[in-house]
Motif scaffolding. Structure first.
Motif, PDB file in Angstrom:
ATOM      1  N   PRO A  72       0.837  -1.204   0.000  1.00 23.50           N
ATOM      2  CA  PRO A  72       0.000   0.000   0.000  1.00 23.50           C
ATOM      3  C   PRO A  72       0.872   1.255   0.000  1.00 23.50           C
ATOM      4  N   GLU A  73       0.337   2.326  -0.512  1.00 23.86           N
ATOM      5  CA  GLU A  73       1.069   3.595  -0.565  1.00 23.86           C
ATOM      6  C   GLU A  73       0.466   4.584   0.432  1.00 23.86           C
ATOM      7  N   PHE A  74       1.326   5.333   1.094  1.00 26.19           N
ATOM      8  CA  PHE A  74       0.907   6.335   2.082  1.00 26.19           C
ATOM      9  C   PHE A  74       1.469   7.682   1.660  1.00 26.19           C
ATOM     10  N   ASP A  75       0.557   8.662   1.530  1.00 26.71           N
ATOM     11  CA  ASP A  75       0.953  10.019   1.154  1.00 26.71           C
ATOM     12  C   ASP A  75       0.554  10.988   2.273  1.00 26.71           C
ATOM     13  N   TYR A  76       1.455  11.883   2.618  1.00 26.69           N
ATOM     14  CA  TYR A  76       1.187  12.886   3.661  1.00 26.69           C
ATOM     15  C   TYR A  76       1.660  14.245   3.161  1.00 26.69           C
ATOM     16  N   ILE A  95      -3.828  13.475   4.303  1.00 27.84           N
ATOM     17  CA  ILE A  95      -3.314  12.093   4.377  1.00 27.84           C
ATOM     18  C   ILE A  95      -4.090  11.238   3.388  1.00 27.84           C
ATOM     19  N   GLN A  96      -3.330  10.383   2.641  1.00 28.09           N
ATOM     20  CA  GLN A  96      -3.996   9.490   1.687  1.00 28.09           C
ATOM     21  C   GLN A  96      -3.324   8.126   1.708  1.00 28.09           C
ATOM     22  N   VAL A  97      -4.148   7.078   1.713  1.00 32.17           N
ATOM     23  CA  VAL A  97      -3.674   5.691   1.650  1.00 32.17           C
ATOM     24  C   VAL A  97      -4.303   5.058   0.420  1.00 32.17           C
ATOM     25  N   SER A  98      -3.460   4.369  -0.379  1.00 32.09           N
ATOM     26  CA  SER A  98      -3.971   3.723  -1.590  1.00 32.09           C
ATOM     27  C   SER A  98      -3.421   2.302  -1.695  1.00 32.09           C
ATOM     28  N   GLN A  99      -4.187   1.434  -2.352  1.00 32.25           N
ATOM     29  CA  GLN A  99      -3.784   0.042  -2.554  1.00 32.25           C
ATOM     30  C   GLN A  99      -4.105  -0.366  -3.981  1.00 32.25           C
ATOM     31  N   SER A 284      -8.728   8.889   1.913  1.00 32.33           N
ATOM     32  CA  SER A 284      -7.995  10.116   2.238  1.00 32.33           C
ATOM     33  C   SER A 284      -8.663  10.872   3.387  1.00 32.33           C
TER      34      SER A 284
END
Length: 427
Positions: A72-76, A95-99, A284
């Protein structure tokens, strides 16, 4: 003349002691090596095989990679400067989490592709093993027979050197003709040159054999071979069609080609699956950066396959499949040709060897014994005696060469069918 007779008496004794002399060690570093021990050392210590095993482990590692799911990817992100409040690092934050979710069975298809790669690596290992083992056995038996010939040369050289010394004294006294001395010296020099060439051939084979079994360079290998059953009929009892079937079923190089077709088909399925786009699931959270203070959302992302549908890779994969099929067809024809050629060669060498009288060795040794006695009784001349001995030596050398040719033909036939069917140690 007594010195000459003494020298030839020594030569006669050398004939009778030949079998015993062949068992004497060459040096303190001599290694007496049966074929079973040579093969055991080869399997455990050959560096090429060890390196190829790492290729198998490397291929297996690709399966581990193929089984893994995407991370998974985590963006801040945080506001750096708020121009309205003139404030650095304001409370605004995102904050965003993607898979990534792979569709069309890409993961399972990647695992299948990696597994077919492992199969290819395994078959390549066994093909290398088959090739190097064939070299090992040919070198082993070639050295064995060349050493027998070398020992025979050693006996003749030592005897001729004594005869030359004796003749030189007789020529000085006028009891022997200088032409006879020149004839003996010519025979000696020719033999020494041939012997040097023979030793060079043995040294080259020794070097190759020592590399195959990872032996120390300073040892001298003496093959301990049992050839008591070499006159047994083996090849003529085999069915040619059975040999072809065995080759098709057992040849690891054919298995590599078959596995390559499977690999190509699996790659085609994977490339076709890549034409289906994957989706990305998103979640997000936004603090103080949206129309509500604590904004949160979920969503999906998917590429639209308007232009890139992996057309080029799919076409390449199809071409590779067809190419692999042609290579397999070519490989089958090559195998059939090799089996046919090696089968005919083995049959011919076996037939030639079987045509020799089983008592030939005994009879020719008895003949040279009688010739030696005839010379001592002055019934034949010295030059006639040398001619008889040269004929004896050539027959022994030719018989050694023929015996090795049969063993080499059997090993080559084993190599071409991919199985150890013809072995002197087996009934």
């Amino acid at each position: 003349m007594k010195k000459i007779l003494f020298s030839f008496a020594f030569l006669q004794c050398a004939y009778f002691s030949q079998a015993q002399d062949l068992q004497k060690p060459f040096s303190a570093d001599t290694l007496y090596l049966p074929i079973e021990k040579a093969e055991a050392l080869f399997l455990n210590q050959n560096l090429d095989l060890i390196a190829q095993k790492y290729s198998i482990d490397s291929a297996k590692a690709t399966i581990i990679t193929a089984k893994l799911y995407d991370n998974p990817e985590f963006d801040y992100s945080n506001s750096f400067y708020n121009s309205r409040d003139h404030q650095f690092f304001s409370p605004e934050m995102n904050i965003q989490v993607s898979q990534l979710i792979k569709l069309a069975g890409k993961r399972n298809k990647s695992i299948a592709l990696a597994q077919s790669g492992v199969d290819i690596a395994n078959f390549q290992f066994y093909d290398l093993l088959r090739t190097l083992r064939n070299v090992l056995r040919n070198d082993f038996y070639n050295i064995f027979f060349l050493q027998q010939s070398s020992k025979l040369d050693d006996l003749e050289i030592a005897s001729l050197q004594k005869v030359v010394t004796a003749f030189e004294g007789q020529v000085q006294k006028g009891y022997a003709a200088p032409m006879d001395l020149l004839r003996i010296k010519s025979e000696l020099y020719t033999l020494q040159a041939e012997h040097d060439d023979l030793l060079t051939s043995i040294d080259n084979l020794q070097s190759e054999l020592k590399l195959l079994i990872k032996a120390s360079p300073n040892i001298y290998i003496v093959p301990d071979a049992d050839i008591s059953s070499i006159n047994r009929s083996i090849v003529s009892q085999a069915s040619y069609q059975n040999l072809i079937d065995s080759a098709i079923a057992n040849r690891p190089d054919l298995k590599v080609l078959n596995a390559s077709i499977i690999f190509g088909n699996n790659n085609l399925k994977l490339q076709q699956a890549y034409a289906t786009p994957d989706i990305t699931i998103l979640a997000s959270y936004d603090r103080a950066g949206n129309f509500v203070p604590d904004y949160n959302s979920i969503g999906i992302g998917i590429p639209l396959p308007f232009f890139n549908r992996n057309q080029g890779n799919i076409k390449n994969a199809k071409i590779a499949v067809e190419q692999n099929k042609i290579q397999l067809e070519s490989g089958l024809e090559k195998v059939k040709s090799e089996v046919s050629t090696n089968y005919q060669t083995a049959l011919r060498t076996e037939k030639t060897l079987l045509s020799f009288d089983p008592n030939f060795d005994r009879d020719i040794k008895h003949l040279i014994e009688e010739v030696s006695i005839a010379f001592q009784k002055k019934n034949i001349t010295m030059l006639q005696f040398l001619d008889f001995y040269d004929s004896y030596k050539q027959n022994v050398l030719q018989l050694n060469k023929l015996r090795f040719s049969k063993i080499s033909a059997l090993e080559q036939l084993n190599f071409s069918i991919g199985k150890d069917l013809f072995n002197l140690s087996n009934p």
